[in-house]
Design an enzyme around this catalytic site. Structure first.
Site, PDB file in Angstrom:
ATOM      1  N   ASP A  19       0.805  -1.225   0.000  1.00  0.00           N
ATOM      2  CA  ASP A  19       0.000   0.000   0.000  1.00  0.00           C
ATOM      3  C   ASP A  19       0.836   1.271   0.000  1.00  0.00           C
ATOM      4  O   ASP A  19       0.427   2.297   0.539  1.00  0.00           O
ATOM      5  CB  ASP A  19      -0.968   0.017   1.208  1.00  0.00           C
ATOM      6  N   LYS A  22       2.383   2.199  -5.134  1.00  0.00           N
ATOM      7  CA  LYS A  22       3.180   1.746  -6.306  1.00  0.00           C
ATOM      8  C   LYS A  22       2.417   1.939  -7.611  1.00  0.00           C
ATOM      9  O   LYS A  22       3.003   2.240  -8.636  1.00  0.00           O
ATOM     10  CB  LYS A  22       3.531   0.252  -6.176  1.00  0.00           C
ATOM     11  N   GLY A  46      -3.999  -4.580  -4.570  1.00  0.00           N
ATOM     12  CA  GLY A  46      -5.007  -3.629  -5.023  1.00  0.00           C
ATOM     13  C   GLY A  46      -4.299  -2.351  -5.391  1.00  0.00           C
ATOM     14  O   GLY A  46      -3.850  -1.624  -4.523  1.00  0.00           O
ATOM     15  N   HIS A  47      -4.128  -2.118  -6.678  1.00  0.00           N
ATOM     16  CA  HIS A  47      -3.431  -0.910  -7.121  1.00  0.00           C
ATOM     17  C   HIS A  47      -4.459   0.135  -7.533  1.00  0.00           C
ATOM     18  O   HIS A  47      -5.356  -0.138  -8.322  1.00  0.00           O
ATOM     19  CB  HIS A  47      -2.517  -1.216  -8.312  1.00  0.00           C
ATOM     20  N   GLN A 222       2.373  -5.841  -3.241  1.00  0.00           N
ATOM     21  CA  GLN A 222       2.671  -5.838  -1.801  1.00  0.00           C
ATOM     22  C   GLN A 222       3.976  -5.069  -1.522  1.00  0.00           C
ATOM     23  O   GLN A 222       4.363  -4.226  -2.317  1.00  0.00           O
ATOM     24  CB  GLN A 222       2.748  -7.266  -1.236  1.00  0.00           C
TER      25      GLN A 222
END
Ligand code: IMP
Length: 423
Positions: A19, A22, A46-47, A222
């Site tokens: 988080d 990225k 989750g991007h 991650q």
């Protein structure tokens, strides 16, 4: 924005516990590459990226997929959840779907993986606080040599004739006999029907792109403190989000990657259980969580929050053979006169300046906090004293400074060049 001509390949990794933002950094760098490549993880990631004011969330697909003309490669090191992947694919334009390439060696996350994980987390004396996306059990199956790969389900007749028998065997071994077999057949069929053209030998593809002088951008999911080998084990994910994961996760030689950018927030967060030495609690934590919108993209869980942790960052820099930092979410601390930063720890009265190797030690750490110079409103100039201090403390320069949520809110330094002035 242009990458230096001598820099063909770049890797972006998370330096904390995920988080870090990225997605935004990959999105910025992807304007000048030919392919973006994910090498590990799956729908646990989750991007998020804002294009204009529209929020896009991707779980499997690398951020570059939203840029015209770029290949989006899902490497062999990933584990793919059919329904989630199909959902994502169906949320982007068909033109972009045509640019996706999926490794035939990537593994498939099946319903029984999620069922096993749920059971383990519920029954464990020490739950990990996973995303419940079946990631651990899917990697267990891979390393236990009973996994199902994308290439398998693309074989004519495999889903109909082989898959049910295999899954009956596997699910029984794991104590969830018969779990989700019909469902697995249904979703694998959907996946095959929709994405068979996208499944290929991506190792070979990356070799070809490299030899044609094309630029590749590798994207870790991650963060490296969740690395299966070098993170805060057992409170980690089941793959190698660090730069070290690129080789096994793609078959592409990491020696060819010229630059590793590590992404860190100006503070720290963690989701799930496990040690977090710079963690803060109470009202101060609530205010920071709220200001930073620190709630999980994948699970909606409130994130634990804490200060930037220099010894952890130095460890991450070493582990990833880091070249530069991308600093994100500094805007959350706009207007703070000074910024609390953890520069060491005390353990049983002794001063430590390194992140400890032993998990037991990490749990007993008392952080030593210094106040670093704050800034009024984040920009390259007002952040200079903080950025210099970070460089001094870690030996690593900042190459990218994110100044807000949107794609265009960014300052770019050497070795990444903005067209004309600094952005
Ligand atoms: P898993 O990857 O779902 O097995 O979860 C293992 C640990 O990694 C848990 O603490 C999760 O909260 C954490 N984790 C997994 N993916 C992410 C992510 O994308 N961001 C932050 N934490 C993550």
């Amino acid at each position: 924005m242009e990458l230096e001509k001598s820099m063909q390949h770049v890797c972006v990794v998370g330096l904390n516990w995920g988080d870090e933002g990225k997605g935004k950094i990959v999105d910025v760098l992807a304007t000048d590459v030919d392919a973006v490549v994910r090498y590990q993880g799956g729908a646990n990631a989750g991007h998020t990226v804002y294009i204009g004011d529209v929020r896009h969330v991707l779980h499997h697909l690398p951020m570059g997929v939203l840029h015209q003309g770029i290949l989006a490669v899902l490497g062999n090191g990933m584990v793919l959840e059919p329904l989630k992947l199909l959902e994502e694919v169906n949320s982007i334009p068909e033109e972009a779907v045509q640019r996706i390439r999926i490794s035939d060696r990537a593994h498939v996350v099946l319903p029984y993986h999620c069922a096993v994980e749920k059971l383990h987390e519920e029954r464990a004396e020490r739950p990990i606080g996973t995303t419940l996306r079946g990631i651990g059990p899917a990697y267990q199956a891979k390393y236990g040599r009973i996994g199902i790969r994308m290439g398998d389900i693309m074989e004519p007749g495999f889903i109909e004739d082989v898959l049910p028998k295999r899954l009956a065997e596997h699910s029984e071994m794991l104590g969830v006999a018969g779990e989700g077999i019909d469902e697995a057949v249904r979703i694998c069929t959907q996946l095959r029907d929709r994405l068979s053209q996208q499944v290929t030998d991506t190792r070979r593809l990356l070799q070809r792109l490299d030899s044609e002088g094309k630029k590749l951008l590798f994207e870790g999911a991650q963060g490296c403190m969740l690395d299966i080998d070098f993170g805060t084990y057992p409170f980690v994910t089941s793959s190698s989000p660090s730069f070290l994961g690129v080789g096994p996760g793609t078959g592409f030689s990491p020696r060819k990657i010229e630059h590793v950018v590590g992404v860190t927030k100006a503070y720290c967060t963690r989701v799930g259980e496990g040690p977090f030495p710079s963690e803060i609690h109470g009202e101060e934590a609530d205010a920071l969580r709220k200001a930073g919108g620190e709630f999980g993209t994948t699970t909606g869980r409130p994130r634990r929050v804490g200060w930037l942790d220099i010894p952890a960052l130095c460890f991450a820099a070493e582990l990833n053979d880091l070249d530069s930092f991308a600093l994100t979410k500094a805007d959350v601390l706009d207007g703070w006169e000074t910024i609390p930063v953890v520069t060491g720890y005390r353990l049983d009265g002794e001063l430590l300046d390194k992140f400890p190797d032993s998990l037991t030690d990490v749990q007993g750490l008392e952080p030593v906090i210094e106040q670093w110079p704050g800034w009024g409103k984040v920009d390259a100039q007002s952040m200079q004293p903080f950025i210099e201090r970070l460089h001094q403390a870690t030996g690593i320069p900042v190459s990218i400074l994110s100044t807000g949520k949107r794609r265009d809110e960014v300052c770019i330094f050497e070795p990444f060049k903005a067209e004309g002035e600094l952005a």
